[in-house]
Design a protein around this motif. Structure first.
Motif, PDB file in Angstrom:
ATOM      1  N   ASP A 142      48.511  44.258  45.324  1.00 39.61           N
ATOM      2  CA  ASP A 142      48.323  45.388  46.801  1.00 39.61           C
ATOM      3  C   ASP A 142      46.519  45.225  47.130  1.00 39.61           C
ATOM      4  O   ASP A 142      46.536  46.125  48.349  1.00 39.61           O
ATOM      5  CB  ASP A 142      48.922  46.400  47.448  1.00 39.61           C
ATOM      6  CG  ASP A 142      49.366  47.766  46.718  1.00 39.61           C
ATOM      7  OD1 ASP A 142      48.022  47.365  45.485  1.00 39.61           O
ATOM      8  OD2 ASP A 142      49.738  48.573  47.156  1.00 39.61           O
ATOM      9  N   MET A 143      46.244  45.080  45.630  1.00 37.56           N
ATOM     10  CA  MET A 143      44.474  45.435  45.556  1.00 37.56           C
ATOM     11  C   MET A 143      44.010  46.992  46.143  1.00 37.56           C
ATOM     12  O   MET A 143      42.886  47.385  46.491  1.00 37.56           O
ATOM     13  CB  MET A 143      43.761  44.072  46.836  1.00 37.56           C
ATOM     14  CG  MET A 143      43.493  42.938  46.551  1.00 37.56           C
ATOM     15  SD  MET A 143      42.904  42.438  45.667  1.00 37.56           S
ATOM     16  CE  MET A 143      42.695  40.855  45.621  1.00 37.56           C
ATOM     17  N   THR A 144      44.953  48.097  45.550  1.00 36.61           N
ATOM     18  CA  THR A 144      44.681  48.871  45.562  1.00 36.61           C
ATOM     19  C   THR A 144      43.777  49.415  44.077  1.00 36.61           C
ATOM     20  O   THR A 144      44.006  50.597  43.472  1.00 36.61           O
ATOM     21  CB  THR A 144      45.843  49.534  45.642  1.00 36.61           C
ATOM     22  OG1 THR A 144      46.724  49.569  44.726  1.00 36.61           O
ATOM     23  CG2 THR A 144      45.522  50.191  47.118  1.00 36.61           C
ATOM     24  N   ALA A 145      43.778  48.656  42.889  1.00 42.39           N
ATOM     25  CA  ALA A 145      44.303  48.881  41.630  1.00 42.39           C
ATOM     26  C   ALA A 145      42.718  47.771  40.490  1.00 42.39           C
ATOM     27  O   ALA A 145      43.024  46.305  41.130  1.00 42.39           O
ATOM     28  CB  ALA A 145      44.813  49.552  40.976  1.00 42.39           C
ATOM     29  N   VAL A 146      41.821  48.369  39.832  1.00 46.77           N
ATOM     30  CA  VAL A 146      41.635  47.052  39.182  1.00 46.77           C
ATOM     31  C   VAL A 146      41.136  47.251  37.927  1.00 46.77           C
ATOM     32  O   VAL A 146      40.343  48.330  37.829  1.00 46.77           O
ATOM     33  CB  VAL A 146      40.367  45.860  40.016  1.00 46.77           C
ATOM     34  CG1 VAL A 146      39.155  47.158  40.643  1.00 46.77           C
ATOM     35  CG2 VAL A 146      39.804  44.830  39.669  1.00 46.77           C
TER      36      VAL A 146
END
Length: 201
Positions: A62-66
């Motif tokens: 969900d593109m909340t961590a990288v």
């Protein structure tokens, strides 16, 4: 979790830009918040795009961590021309910061943890640990170390808990600014099965 594709770069840049707005080193590099957002949006756009091509970028679905990992010595840094064009009046501080960070960078093969960020709404769920574990499996197969320069005491303690030890003399102080903590996770070569080793000779 999955690897980032070129079409994901804008979303990753937006996530990291939000995170860097309250990072103590970013605040020292560019004190003005409006200029800081502009500068880091441009820098991160180049940085993430380059890492997608030459390094490893892992994200939560969900593109909340990288997590962004650079591969040295194969990876290239942003050129001085690009840095000067983007940072403008903040260039002297960026140069000073880069000189300090580069002093810890080894010419031997290693991976560099450039970014590890989890959105505030998703913290405390073990996501950062899973991002680390995903790439630790890669470097352990290669038997090479990971280097990182951490900008907060919380990040230092978190990585220390996950096998990153103090590297060189610590901490280092930016002039009139925050501390930096260079850390290293030593290479952990995967043991070779003796039977397999005999068969390969």
């Amino acid at each position: 979790m999955r690897s980032v594709q070129p079409g994901d770069v804008a979303a990753v840049v937006a996530l990291l830009t939000d995170g860097v707005m309250h990072d103590p080193v970013a605040e020292w590099l560019v004190p003005d918040p409006e200029q800081r957002r502009t500068v880091f949006t441009e820098l991160l756009a180049m940085d993430v795009d380059h890492a997608v091509e030459w390094g490893t970028v892992d994200v939560l679905l969900d593109m909340t961590a990288v997590a962004i990992w650079r591969h040295y010595p194969d990876d290239d840094l942003l050129s001085r021309r690009h840095l000067a064009t983007i940072t403008d009046t903040a260039l002297p501080r960026f140069r000073h910061y880069d000189a300090m960070v580069n002093a810890y960078r080894s010419p031997a093969p290693h991976h560099w943890l450039a970014w590890l960020y989890v959105a505030p709404s998703h913290r405390g769920l073990g996501i950062a640990e899973r991002l680390l574990a995903r790439h630790h499996q890669v470097v352990d197969r290669l038997g090479i170390p990971i280097d990182v320069v951490v900008t907060t005491a919380h990040g230092r303690d978190f990585l220390h808990h996950h096998g990153y030890g103090y590297h060189a003399r610590l901490p280092r102080q930016l002039p009139g600014g925050p501390k930096l903590w260079p850390l290293r996770r030593a290479g952990r070569p995967v043991p070779v099965n003796r039977t397999q080793a005999r068969r390969s000779t």
